[in-house]
Design a protein around this motif. Structure first.
Motif, PDB file in Angstrom:
ATOM      1  N   UNK A  24       7.514   6.108   1.000  1.00 41.61           N
ATOM      2  CA  UNK A  24       7.860   7.201   1.760  1.00 41.61           C
ATOM      3  C   UNK A  24       7.376   7.023   3.211  1.00 41.61           C
ATOM      4  N   UNK A  25       8.365   7.294   4.003  1.00 44.13           N
ATOM      5  CA  UNK A  25       7.983   7.402   5.654  1.00 44.13           C
ATOM      6  C   UNK A  25       8.085   8.463   6.101  1.00 44.13           C
ATOM      7  N   UNK A  26       7.319   8.703   7.075  1.00 43.83           N
ATOM      8  CA  UNK A  26       7.102  10.158   7.869  1.00 43.83           C
ATOM      9  C   UNK A  26       6.955   9.450   9.474  1.00 43.83           C
ATOM     10  N   UNK A  27       6.684  10.503  10.270  1.00 40.66           N
ATOM     11  CA  UNK A  27       6.695   9.942  11.521  1.00 40.66           C
ATOM     12  C   UNK A  27       5.309   9.239  11.887  1.00 40.66           C
ATOM     13  N   UNK A  28       4.027   9.707  11.114  1.00 43.22           N
ATOM     14  CA  UNK A  28       3.029   9.124  11.683  1.00 43.22           C
ATOM     15  C   UNK A  28       2.522   8.230  10.352  1.00 43.22           C
ATOM     16  N   UNK A  29       2.915   8.256   9.379  1.00 40.08           N
ATOM     17  CA  UNK A  29       2.500   7.387   8.289  1.00 40.08           C
ATOM     18  C   UNK A  29       3.568   6.822   7.460  1.00 40.08           C
ATOM     19  N   UNK A  30       3.388   5.661   6.852  1.00 42.50           N
ATOM     20  CA  UNK A  30       4.130   5.301   5.575  1.00 42.50           C
ATOM     21  C   UNK A  30       3.477   5.248   4.338  1.00 42.50           C
ATOM     22  N   UNK A  31       3.893   5.714   3.440  1.00 44.79           N
ATOM     23  CA  UNK A  31       2.922   5.931   2.282  1.00 44.79           C
ATOM     24  C   UNK A  31       3.539   4.951   0.750  1.00 44.79           C
ATOM     25  N   UNK A  32       2.754   4.422   0.191  1.00 46.88           N
ATOM     26  CA  UNK A  32       3.296   3.580  -0.980  1.00 46.88           C
ATOM     27  C   UNK A  32       2.359   4.058  -2.052  1.00 46.88           C
ATOM     28  N   UNK A  33       2.922   4.391  -3.063  1.00 49.98           N
ATOM     29  CA  UNK A  33       2.379   4.936  -4.332  1.00 49.98           C
ATOM     30  C   UNK A  33       3.001   4.330  -5.478  1.00 49.98           C
ATOM     31  N   UNK A  34       2.176   3.953  -6.557  1.00 51.72           N
ATOM     32  CA  UNK A  34       2.647   3.345  -7.675  1.00 51.72           C
ATOM     33  C   UNK A  34       1.713   4.031  -8.907  1.00 51.72           C
ATOM     34  N   UNK A  35       2.244   4.233 -10.070  1.00 50.74           N
ATOM     35  CA  UNK A  35       1.453   4.729 -11.280  1.00 50.74           C
ATOM     36  C   UNK A  35       0.663   3.823 -11.614  1.00 50.74           C
ATOM     37  N   UNK A  36      -0.769   4.208 -12.039  1.00 47.22           N
ATOM     38  CA  UNK A  36      -1.826   3.336 -12.711  1.00 47.22           C
ATOM     39  C   UNK A  36      -1.645   3.880 -14.032  1.00 47.22           C
ATOM     40  N   UNK A  37      -2.829   3.346 -15.013  1.00 48.11           N
ATOM     41  CA  UNK A  37      -2.840   3.971 -16.214  1.00 48.11           C
ATOM     42  C   UNK A  37      -3.287   5.434 -16.130  1.00 48.11           C
ATOM     43  N   UNK A  38      -2.990   6.022 -17.020  1.00 53.66           N
ATOM     44  CA  UNK A  38      -2.997   7.427 -16.642  1.00 53.66           C
ATOM     45  C   UNK A  38      -4.677   7.960 -16.762  1.00 53.66           C
ATOM     46  N   UNK A  39      -5.580   7.060 -17.436  1.00 54.18           N
ATOM     47  CA  UNK A  39      -7.060   7.205 -17.460  1.00 54.18           C
ATOM     48  C   UNK A  39      -7.593   6.714 -16.427  1.00 54.18           C
ATOM     49  N   UNK A  40      -7.017   5.882 -15.644  1.00 55.61           N
ATOM     50  CA  UNK A  40      -7.604   5.149 -14.610  1.00 55.61           C
ATOM     51  C   UNK A  40      -7.692   6.010 -13.454  1.00 55.61           C
ATOM     52  N   UNK A  41      -9.075   6.121 -12.696  1.00 59.79           N
ATOM     53  CA  UNK A  41      -9.047   6.793 -11.541  1.00 59.79           C
ATOM     54  C   UNK A  41      -7.884   6.584 -10.524  1.00 59.79           C
ATOM     55  N   UNK A  42      -7.548   7.646  -9.747  1.00 56.86           N
ATOM     56  CA  UNK A  42      -6.579   7.464  -8.654  1.00 56.86           C
ATOM     57  C   UNK A  42      -7.500   6.612  -7.571  1.00 56.86           C
ATOM     58  N   UNK A  43      -6.829   5.741  -6.837  1.00 59.27           N
ATOM     59  CA  UNK A  43      -7.214   4.986  -5.967  1.00 59.27           C
ATOM     60  C   UNK A  43      -6.441   4.957  -4.473  1.00 59.27           C
TER      61      UNK A  43
END
Length: 142
Positions: A24-43
């Motif tokens: 997802x791109x915006x004016x100031x940032x491009x963000x990449x996201x992927x799902x990890x294991x539901x129990x794993x902490x978000x990183x």
């Protein structure tokens, strides 16, 4: 600073998130996201190149992005990996617009990561019934 368990630390983690995740791109940032294991902490990981500015500017942008991701961590403590690439425009962005671009990109990424839910995705990753509009999600009316 984010706790070590909530940081992407290796090149392999960054590569996996950028190559396998939604973008997802915006004016100031491009963000990449992927799902990890539901129990794993978000990183979270950050890419702030020299194109953004000198060391002082890059560190300011990185601190602001880190704070925005800490807010996300309170709402989404598990289940996602996120890489945020700062664009050169981020150097002159104020805190409000940088945080807004980050939040908007994250909402878009989470929405794309969970299309099977049939509902709309909230900032914390939960779903609400119905279609909804962008105004419903962020209150901006845009």
């Amino acid at each position: 600073m984010l706790p070590a368990r909530n940081r992407l630390r290796t090149g392999a983690d960054f590569s996996h998130t950028v190559r396998s995740g939604v973008r997802q791109g915006r004016r100031n940032v491009v963000l990449y996201a992927v799902l990890s294991e539901s129990e794993a902490p978000s990183r979270f990981g950050f890419i702030v190149s020299k194109a953004v500015g000198n060391a002082v500017t890059r560190n300011l942008v990185k601190r602001r992005l880190r704070e925005a991701s800490a807010e996300t961590l309170r709402d989404q403590p598990t289940g996602i990996d996120v890489v945020v690439r700062a664009l050169p425009a981020a150097a002159s962005a104020d805190w409000t617009s940088l945080r807004g671009d980050y939040a908007s990109a994250l909402r878009g990424a989470l929405r794309r990561l969970s299309p099977a839910t049939g509902g709309r995705t909230t900032v914390d990753g939960g779903t609400q019934p119905g279609g909804g509009t962008r105004e419903d999600l962020d209150g901006s009316g845009e």
